[in-house]
Design a protein around this motif. Structure first.
Motif, short mmCIF file in Angstrom:
data_model
loop_
_atom_site.label_atom_id
_atom_site.label_comp_id
_atom_site.label_asym_id
_atom_site.label_seq_id
_atom_site.Cartn_x
_atom_site.Cartn_y
_atom_site.Cartn_z
N HIS A 48 5.04 27.97 7.14
CA HIS A 48 6.18 28.25 7.99
C HIS A 48 7.45 27.76 7.29
O HIS A 48 7.43 26.71 6.62
N LYS A 330 -5.40 27.08 16.18
CA LYS A 330 -4.18 27.47 16.91
C LYS A 330 -3.76 26.36 17.87
O LYS A 330 -2.57 26.00 17.96
N LEU A 334 -0.34 24.67 16.72
CA LEU A 334 0.78 25.19 17.50
C LEU A 334 0.85 24.64 18.92
O LEU A 334 1.76 24.99 19.67
N ALA A 337 0.08 25.75 24.27
CA ALA A 337 0.68 27.03 24.67
C ALA A 337 0.91 27.97 23.49
O ALA A 337 1.35 29.11 23.68
N GLY A 338 0.62 27.51 22.28
CA GLY A 338 0.80 28.34 21.10
C GLY A 338 2.26 28.52 20.69
O GLY A 338 2.58 29.39 19.88
N THR A 339 3.14 27.66 21.23
CA THR A 339 4.57 27.78 20.92
C THR A 339 5.03 26.85 19.81
O THR A 339 6.16 26.94 19.35
N GLY A 340 4.15 25.97 19.38
CA GLY A 340 4.52 24.96 18.40
C GLY A 340 4.64 23.59 19.03
O GLY A 340 4.34 22.58 18.39
N ARG A 341 5.09 23.55 20.28
CA ARG A 341 5.26 22.27 20.95
C ARG A 341 3.90 21.60 21.18
O ARG A 341 2.99 22.21 21.75
N ASP A 346 4.91 21.01 14.39
CA ASP A 346 6.19 20.62 14.99
C ASP A 346 6.29 19.12 15.19
O ASP A 346 7.38 18.55 15.12
#
Length: 405
Positions: A48, A330, A334, A337-341, A346
């Motif tokens: 990323h 995943k 991520l 929630a798969g958003t990175g948070r 992150d």
């Protein structure tokens, strides 16, 4: 076009692991079996962009805190701060904060070197992918390690420092040799491996602070990683050493197929030692459907990234779950929630020092005495971020099951 053929030892990871099932019966009859299988290294996804920047910032900081003779000091790297990386630049020191008083230049040098190797930088001249040329940084650090290695006597091959330092330095030499096949590194790497094999507890199968001492899971994890790297590099590792390590893991697991591991056999399980134990199981060829492995992965996911405050745990757990792949990875990379948070990516990017309070710490991670202070935490954090770049998942996705109930 025919695929390249490489020698695949039974304990080797990555694509070779796919041969384990077919070799299982043969291994019982012939413990020294070696096979050649065609291997096509899977294409690894790019990092990323935010990860690339974090890694680049961390590597630059490491390069700017390397001593003139190529070593990194855990406790005094700030005294060796330079204006540009080796071989040029002016050394003037800075106000970066080591976070430890531990003096162990072998461990410091290995920890400083490993993230460069994980990024593909070697001692061979030339920038990687148009980026900075860190070949002189790598070359100087390899020379520093080799200069500290015992050349004769009962401790031939030993880098000094302590058991952790020797294991880390052995990993670094084996990795550098694997990347380059440079014959100038081979003897040093093999001598280091030979010392590691001789230091193993011949009864219990683990490693600890003194040669042949009854093992603990922490030191055993680093030593086993060194032997696996050696095999991947084509160096000689007796199969009996791997079988003994498996025996140790059986004793350190709190009960058969529990998936939990203790610091020493007979103790209670901890998240960190569970991560180390599972890592070792994977590199010794555990099937992804192994009940103990699956239960252990579920235990790790109950302690997601950042919740333990221990980068040592995150380093091992990230590798274990990356090898499981799919939804497991995943979740870990991520977040739920798969958003990175809430994911490891992150989390590490967020906690990397941005230089707001001390510009000389920019690109680093703060660390405790336990992990070697700022240098140790920075190295382990970078290596954790580099997992997708540095390692191919072990298992075919269709072989990996969801968490057990």
């Amino acid at each position: 076009m025919s695929l390249p053929r490489v020698r695949c030892l039974v304990a080797v990871t990555g694509a070779c692991l796919l041969a384990f099932a077919a070799l299982g019966r043969a291994r019982a009859l012939a413990p020294e079996v070696e096979v050649e299988v065609p291997i096509k290294e899977p294409k690894k996804p790019p990092l990323h962009p935010a990860t690339e920047k974090a890694v680049a910032d961390g590597l630059r900081w490491l390069a700017l805190h390397q001593a003139a003779d190529g070593h990194w000091g855990l406790h005094d790297f700030n005294k060796h701060a330079r204006t540009i990386p080796l071989p040029r630049g002016v050394v003037g020191g800075d106000k970066s904060t080591p976070g430890t008083t531990r003096k162990n230049d072998v461990a410091g040098t290995a920890l400083g070197l490993l993230p460069f190797l994980a990024a593909g930088h070697t001692h061979k001249a030339g920038a990687k992918g148009g980026g900075p040329d860190y070949s002189k940084v790598v070359d100087a650090s390899l020379r520093s390690l080799i200069s500290k290695q015992s050349k004769a006597g009962g401790d031939k091959g030993y880098f000094g420092g302590d058991a952790y330092a020797h294991a880390l330095a052995t990993i670094a030499l084996c990795e550098a040799y694997k990347l380059t096949s440079d014959p100038a590194l081979k003897a040093s790497a093999q001598f280091a491996v030979d010392y590691a094999v001789a230091a193993q507890d011949p009864v219990g199968g683990g490693w600890r602070y003194k040669p042949k001492e009854a093992g603990d899971t922490s030191v055993t994890g680093w030593y086993l990683q060194a032997l696996v790297r050696a095999r991947m590099a084509g160096l000689t590792v007796p199969r009996i050493a791997m079988r003994r390590a498996e025996k140790y893991l059986d004793a350190a697991e709190t009960s058969k197929n529990s998936g939990g591991y203790a610091y020493v056999p007979g103790g209670g399980e901890t998240p960190t030692m569970t991560a180390v134990g599972l890592f070792c199981r994977q590199y010794l060829g555990a099937n992804p459907r192994n009940p103990g492995l699956r239960k252990g992965v579920k235990k790790l996911k109950a302690h997601p990234p950042g919740t333990t405050g221990n980068i040592y745990y995150d380093y091992y757990a990230t590798q274990v779950i990356h090898h499981m792949g799919g939804d497991h990875w995943k979740f870990w990379n991520l977040g739920p929630a798969g958003t990175g948070r809430g994911g490891i990516r992150d989390q590490l990017i967020k906690t990397q020092d941005k230089g707001d309070k001390n510009t000389d710490n920019k690109g680093t991670w703060a660390g405790t005495e336990h992990v070697g202070g700022r240098l140790g935490a920075t190295s382990l954090s970078l290596l954790t971020l580099q997992v997708p770049q540095h390692h191919s998942p072990m298992y075919q996705p269709e072989l990996v099951l969801p968490d057990p109930e």
